[in-house]
Scaffold this motif. Structure first.
Motif, PDB file in Angstrom:
ATOM      1  N   ALA A   1      47.746  47.681  73.881  1.00  0.00           N
ATOM      2  CA  ALA A   1      47.479  46.391  74.532  1.00  0.00           C
ATOM      3  C   ALA A   1      48.462  46.154  75.674  1.00  0.00           C
ATOM      4  O   ALA A   1      48.079  45.679  76.754  1.00  0.00           O
ATOM      5  CB  ALA A   1      47.561  45.257  73.509  1.00  0.00           C
ATOM      6  N   ALA A   2      49.729  46.482  75.444  1.00  0.00           N
ATOM      7  CA  ALA A   2      50.745  46.326  76.495  1.00  0.00           C
ATOM      8  C   ALA A   2      50.462  47.246  77.671  1.00  0.00           C
ATOM      9  O   ALA A   2      50.592  46.858  78.839  1.00  0.00           O
ATOM     10  CB  ALA A   2      52.135  46.618  75.918  1.00  0.00           C
TER      11      ALA A   2
ATOM     12  N   GLU B   1      58.549  42.721  77.042  1.00  0.00           N
ATOM     13  CA  GLU B   1      58.123  41.487  77.699  1.00  0.00           C
ATOM     14  C   GLU B   1      56.831  40.926  77.088  1.00  0.00           C
ATOM     15  O   GLU B   1      56.196  40.048  77.659  1.00  0.00           O
ATOM     16  CB  GLU B   1      57.932  41.738  79.189  1.00  0.00           C
ATOM     17  N   CYS B   2      56.468  41.467  75.909  1.00  0.00           N
ATOM     18  CA  CYS B   2      55.266  41.020  75.202  1.00  0.00           C
ATOM     19  C   CYS B   2      55.653  40.173  73.990  1.00  0.00           C
ATOM     20  O   CYS B   2      56.623  40.472  73.295  1.00  0.00           O
ATOM     21  CB  CYS B   2      54.450  42.216  74.714  1.00  0.00           C
TER      22      CYS B   2
ATOM     23  N   GLY C   1      58.557  47.101  69.532  1.00  0.00           N
ATOM     24  CA  GLY C   1      59.626  46.573  70.373  1.00  0.00           C
ATOM     25  C   GLY C   1      59.287  45.250  71.011  1.00  0.00           C
ATOM     26  O   GLY C   1      59.808  44.910  72.081  1.00  0.00           O
ATOM     27  N   MET C   2      58.417  44.472  70.348  1.00  0.00           N
ATOM     28  CA  MET C   2      57.959  43.205  70.909  1.00  0.00           C
ATOM     29  C   MET C   2      58.525  42.012  70.139  1.00  0.00           C
ATOM     30  O   MET C   2      58.853  42.117  68.957  1.00  0.00           O
ATOM     31  CB  MET C   2      56.425  43.152  70.871  1.00  0.00           C
ATOM     32  N   TYR C   3      58.606  40.873  70.823  1.00  0.00           N
ATOM     33  CA  TYR C   3      58.976  39.620  70.170  1.00  0.00           C
ATOM     34  C   TYR C   3      57.782  39.198  69.330  1.00  0.00           C
ATOM     35  O   TYR C   3      56.630  39.273  69.777  1.00  0.00           O
ATOM     36  CB  TYR C   3      59.283  38.549  71.217  1.00  0.00           C
ATOM     37  N   CYS C   4      58.033  38.769  68.111  1.00  0.00           N
ATOM     38  CA  CYS C   4      56.923  38.424  67.234  1.00  0.00           C
ATOM     39  C   CYS C   4      57.108  37.052  66.587  1.00  0.00           C
ATOM     40  O   CYS C   4      58.172  36.753  66.032  1.00  0.00           O
ATOM     41  CB  CYS C   4      56.755  39.472  66.132  1.00  0.00           C
TER      42      CYS C   4
ATOM     43  N   LEU D   1      56.659  37.257  56.008  1.00  0.00           N
ATOM     44  CA  LEU D   1      56.821  37.244  57.467  1.00  0.00           C
ATOM     45  C   LEU D   1      58.286  37.105  57.886  1.00  0.00           C
ATOM     46  O   LEU D   1      58.574  36.798  59.038  1.00  0.00           O
ATOM     47  CB  LEU D   1      56.010  36.095  58.074  1.00  0.00           C
ATOM     48  N   HIS D   2      59.209  37.349  56.955  1.00  0.00           N
ATOM     49  CA  HIS D   2      60.626  37.064  57.231  1.00  0.00           C
ATOM     50  C   HIS D   2      61.172  37.919  58.368  1.00  0.00           C
ATOM     51  O   HIS D   2      62.159  37.548  59.006  1.00  0.00           O
ATOM     52  CB  HIS D   2      61.469  37.292  55.969  1.00  0.00           C
ATOM     53  N   HIS D   3      60.537  39.064  58.645  1.00  0.00           N
ATOM     54  CA  HIS D   3      61.059  39.951  59.684  1.00  0.00           C
ATOM     55  C   HIS D   3      60.544  39.587  61.077  1.00  0.00           C
ATOM     56  O   HIS D   3      60.857  40.276  62.051  1.00  0.00           O
ATOM     57  CB  HIS D   3      60.755  41.413  59.357  1.00  0.00           C
ATOM     58  N   ALA D   4      59.766  38.505  61.178  1.00  0.00           N
ATOM     59  CA  ALA D   4      59.364  38.011  62.505  1.00  0.00           C
ATOM     60  C   ALA D   4      60.567  37.348  63.176  1.00  0.00           C
ATOM     61  O   ALA D   4      61.505  36.903  62.505  1.00  0.00           O
ATOM     62  CB  ALA D   4      58.223  37.007  62.368  1.00  0.00           C
ATOM     63  N   ASP D   5      60.549  37.265  64.492  1.00  0.00           N
ATOM     64  CA  ASP D   5      61.642  36.612  65.216  1.00  0.00           C
ATOM     65  C   ASP D   5      61.626  35.110  65.003  1.00  0.00           C
ATOM     66  O   ASP D   5      62.665  34.441  65.096  1.00  0.00           O
ATOM     67  CB  ASP D   5      61.523  36.912  66.718  1.00  0.00           C
TER      68      ASP D   5
END
Length: 218
Positions: A152-153, A162-163, A180-183, A196-200
């Protein structure tokens, strides 16, 4: 700096999961496959193809994978078309419109089939707001493999760093971080049992998000 937002579909934009659950379990009953809700939960975020590849091997099913997929999709199509109350999840359309007005390009990266994505996007008029729609059926491995997000990126022409990804499943969050994306993890009533604890960042309602807030992220 965030330059694009990548949405998951099921459980983020629309809750078709009950329809998928119904379709899968109707098919499991036809096949004589025992399946608990706990076991089924491990499939969330996986493509239908990957689910049936696993089940065919596990239960030595005589049908080929394509036939299994098509039968499940028949069940889903009937449920989808008959569901009069199916709608976008609260805050989904508002967030899409806010990002669109702010000039943020949007991508979809869903484990759903192209057929299901088309049904949802046609029913809710979402095509004008998304640059690219990526289906998990085009990949040999489902989330948590990061391939779908990386593709998608690539289609968007934007670096993974930057995604920003919005996901509601543990597998999806893992895939986004592996890419390597912000989630942002969306912990709604429809994502019970998902870690979902590993999300940013984790939100419980899409109304907690805005274009201004997303663009302000470093």
């Amino acid at each position: 700096m965030i330059r694009t937002v990548i949405f998951d579909m099921d459980g983020v934009l629309v809750d078709t999961e009950p329809l998928h659950h119904d379709a899968f379990f109707r098919h499991f009953a036809e096949l004589g496959i025992p399946m608990s809700d706990a076991e089924y939960a491990t499939f969330l975020g996986s493509s239908t193809r990957n689910v049936y590849q696993l089940l065919k091997a596990q239960f030595d099913l005589p049908q080929d994978v394509e036939a299994l997929i098509n039968r499940k999709r028949e069940h889903f199509a009937k449920s989808f078309d008959a569901s009069a109350d199916l709608d976008l999840l609260p805050g989904a359309r508002e967030l899409i419109l806010d990002l669109h007005r702010a000039g943020v390009p949007l991508q979809l990266a869903s484990s759903a089939s192209k057929e299901t994505i088309a049904r949802v996007f046609t029913r809710f008029g979402l095509y004008p707001y998304f640059d690219n729609l990526v289906s998990g059926e085009d990949f040999p491995r489902s989330k948590p493999d990061p391939a779908i997000f990386l593709h998608a990126a690539q289609l968007a022409g934007i670096a993974p760093a930057e995604c920003l990804v919005i996901e509601d499943s543990a597998n999806g969050v893992t895939a986004a971080k592996a890419a390597g994306m912000y989630c942002i993890g969306y912990k709604s009533e429809h994502s019970e049992g998902q870690d979902l604890h590993h999300a940013d960042q984790v939100v419980s309602h899409l109304g907690q998000l805005s274009a201004a807030g997303i663009l302000a992220l470093a």
